[in-house]
Design a protein around this motif. Structure first.
Motif, PDB file in Angstrom:
ATOM      1  N   ALA A   6       0.819  -1.207   0.000  1.00  0.00           N
ATOM      2  CA  ALA A   6       0.000   0.000   0.000  1.00  0.00           C
ATOM      3  C   ALA A   6       0.852   1.256   0.000  1.00  0.00           C
ATOM      4  CB  ALA A   6      -0.921  -0.010   1.219  1.00  0.00           C
ATOM      5  N   GLY A   7       2.119   1.131   0.169  1.00  0.00           N
ATOM      6  CA  GLY A   7       3.033   2.270   0.222  1.00  0.00           C
ATOM      7  C   GLY A   7       4.340   1.826   0.848  1.00  0.00           C
ATOM      8  N   PRO A   8       5.329   2.736   0.935  1.00  0.00           N
ATOM      9  CA  PRO A   8       6.610   2.358   1.535  1.00  0.00           C
ATOM     10  C   PRO A   8       6.426   1.863   2.968  1.00  0.00           C
ATOM     11  CG  PRO A   8       6.750   4.497   0.432  1.00  0.00           C
ATOM     12  CD  PRO A   8       5.299   4.134   0.479  1.00  0.00           C
ATOM     13  N   LEU A   9       7.108   0.781   3.307  1.00  0.00           N
ATOM     14  CA  LEU A   9       7.008   0.197   4.639  1.00  0.00           C
ATOM     15  C   LEU A   9       8.000   0.883   5.577  1.00  0.00           C
ATOM     16  CD1 LEU A   9       6.973  -3.523   3.486  1.00  0.00           C
ATOM     17  CD2 LEU A   9       5.008  -2.221   4.301  1.00  0.00           C
ATOM     18  N   PRO A  10       7.581   1.232   6.799  1.00  0.00           N
ATOM     19  CA  PRO A  10       8.498   1.906   7.718  1.00  0.00           C
ATOM     20  C   PRO A  10       9.563   0.957   8.255  1.00  0.00           C
ATOM     21  CG  PRO A  10       6.421   1.449   8.814  1.00  0.00           C
ATOM     22  CD  PRO A  10       6.225   1.063   7.380  1.00  0.00           C
ATOM     23  N   VAL A  11      10.793   1.452   8.319  1.00  0.00           N
ATOM     24  CA  VAL A  11      11.912   0.707   8.888  1.00  0.00           C
ATOM     25  C   VAL A  11      12.457   1.498  10.073  1.00  0.00           C
ATOM     26  CG1 VAL A  11      14.155  -0.357   8.453  1.00  0.00           C
ATOM     27  CG2 VAL A  11      12.502  -0.166   6.595  1.00  0.00           C
ATOM     28  N   TYR A  12      12.499   0.839  11.225  1.00  0.00           N
ATOM     29  CA  TYR A  12      12.969   1.468  12.452  1.00  0.00           C
ATOM     30  C   TYR A  12      14.315   0.894  12.858  1.00  0.00           C
ATOM     31  CZ  TYR A  12       8.070   2.823  12.791  1.00  0.00           C
ATOM     32  OH  TYR A  12       6.828   3.324  12.521  1.00  0.00           O
ATOM     33  N   LEU A  13      15.143   1.728  13.453  1.00  0.00           N
ATOM     34  CA  LEU A  13      16.428   1.290  13.973  1.00  0.00           C
ATOM     35  C   LEU A  13      16.327   1.145  15.482  1.00  0.00           C
ATOM     36  CD1 LEU A  13      19.454   0.759  13.446  1.00  0.00           C
ATOM     37  CD2 LEU A  13      19.843   3.188  13.845  1.00  0.00           C
ATOM     38  N   LEU A  14      16.688  -0.030  16.002  1.00  0.00           N
ATOM     39  CA  LEU A  14      16.742  -0.271  17.440  1.00  0.00           C
ATOM     40  C   LEU A  14      18.201  -0.290  17.857  1.00  0.00           C
ATOM     41  CD1 LEU A  14      15.452  -0.987  20.168  1.00  0.00           C
ATOM     42  CD2 LEU A  14      15.523  -3.399  19.470  1.00  0.00           C
ATOM     43  N   ILE A 115      21.444   4.778   9.746  1.00  0.00           N
ATOM     44  CA  ILE A 115      20.404   5.776   9.454  1.00  0.00           C
ATOM     45  C   ILE A 115      20.577   6.312   8.041  1.00  0.00           C
ATOM     46  CG2 ILE A 115      19.434   8.010  10.110  1.00  0.00           C
ATOM     47  CD1 ILE A 115      20.331   7.450  12.957  1.00  0.00           C
ATOM     48  N   ASN A 116      21.822   6.582   7.655  1.00  0.00           N
ATOM     49  CA  ASN A 116      22.087   7.021   6.283  1.00  0.00           C
ATOM     50  C   ASN A 116      21.506   6.051   5.276  1.00  0.00           C
ATOM     51  OD1 ASN A 116      23.390   9.459   6.463  1.00  0.00           O
ATOM     52  ND2 ASN A 116      25.449   8.601   6.455  1.00  0.00           N
TER      53      ASN A 116
END
Length: 333
Positions: A6-14, A115-116
């Motif tokens: 449905a759109g770009p999937l969020p990617v989180y950094l732990l 993050i980059n």
């Protein structure tokens, strides 16, 4: 059955320093039904307490489906390749559909390069978007760790949300002292105490989408008496955080001039830029930058009644306030 995104999937950094409880938190989260729609990428296989879930694989696949429905993946190649592989296997229906990805780093890692990659790599941007940084802080030993290790203070300083761990092992005075210290390193990230009893609520609270009211907490509480202008929070190791409330919309030419100046004159001294800025076309856009790399500002939709103004937070190292003022001049916030 194939899945249509449905759109770009969020990617989180732990992220979080060694012994800060990152492994324990992640191990609990992957067993929660609220985390079942998540794919977890373990950045350094062998350094996290999920190894036992990944070791007994029946084939050479690097993905395993846990009982909760969560996917765990040991990154055996580059992060870009791993994310790309997960996406297309999801599209082909080879693995269950997931709606978010969490990338876990080792405790001594500098999170800025990751993050980059997440925020600005054009290959990743085809299917994913950077969702933010969650950092763990240890209520038992966190004060000593922050004082002793630059990596620990950097991880906290650049976080969007902070998970306070081991609160059952520390007294209230120690917990409040750590909260105060964390606020000194990062005035805008919400701090949440996590425990086995709150795991079902921890998953959405820590890994839901970027909330503008959290991003600018420091500005909202302090900007009124100070009027417009930067608010600085001095950290250890020459790290300083500045918050800039937005007073006028930003145009694309101004934004381009600003990124060029940051890349040419600030560069590696920029640990992180994060903001939600109102554009001249009326959109509210998320801004992410680390060192020389800036992601394309993406529109953000916020509910009615939620804070609608813009602000920018810069986290810099070994940079004078005069240099920061000069760097921000092209945006004229």
């Amino acid at each position: 059955m194939a899945v249509t995104a449905a759109g770009p999937l969020p990617v989180y950094l732990l992220t979080g320093f060694l012994g800060s409880g990152k492994t324990t938190l992640l191990s609990r989260l992957v067993r929660s039904p609220r985390f079942a729609d998540t794919a977890v990428i373990i950045n350094e296989f062998g350094e996290i307490g999920l190894d036992h879930m990944l070791v007994g694989r029946a084939d050479d696949s690097d993905v395993v489906l846990l009982d909760s429905g969560c996917l765990c993946c040991a990154a055996t190649s580059s992060l870009q390749d791993t994310l790309e592989s997960l996406y297309y296997r999801r599209q082909r229906g080879e693995i269950p559909a997931f709606t978010r990805v969490v990338v876990e780093t080792s405790g001594l890692a500098d999170p800025c390069p990751v993050i980059n990659t997440l925020a600005a790599d054009p290959l990743i941007a085809r299917h994913y978007r950077f969702g933010g940084v969650v950092a763990t802080a240890d209520a038992l030993h966190g004060m000593v760790t922050l004082d002793a290790y630059r990596e620990a203070s950097t991880q906290i300083a650049i976080a969007d949300r902070i998970a306070l761990t081991k609160t059952d092992l520390a007294d209230e005075a120690a917990i409040e002292a750590l909260r105060s210290a964390l606020r000194g390193y990062n005035a805008s990230a919400p701090i949440r105490a996590v425990s086995p009893d709150t795991v079902d609520e921890d998953a959405p609270a820590l890994f839901d989408g970027l909330r503008p009211e959290h991003l600018d907490a420091a500005v909202l509480t302090a900007a009124a008496p100070l009027a417009a202008g930067p608010l600085a929070h001095v950290l250890r190791y020459g790290i300083v955080s500045y918050a800039f409330p937005q007073s006028r919309p930003v145009g694309w030419e101004d934004y381009a001039r600003w990124t060029r100046h940051m890349q040419r004159h600030i560069g590696d001294r920029l640990l992180r830029a994060k903001g939600l800025l109102r554009w001249t076309d009326g959109t509210l856009r998320a801004v992410h930058g680390v060192r020389h790399v800036f992601a394309t500002p993406e529109p953000v939709t916020v509910p009615e009644g939620v804070w609608q103004k813009g602000a920018m937070v810069l986290i810099v190292q070994d940079l004078s306030s005069e240099d920061v003022d000069e760097a921000m001049r092209p945006l004229d916030l």
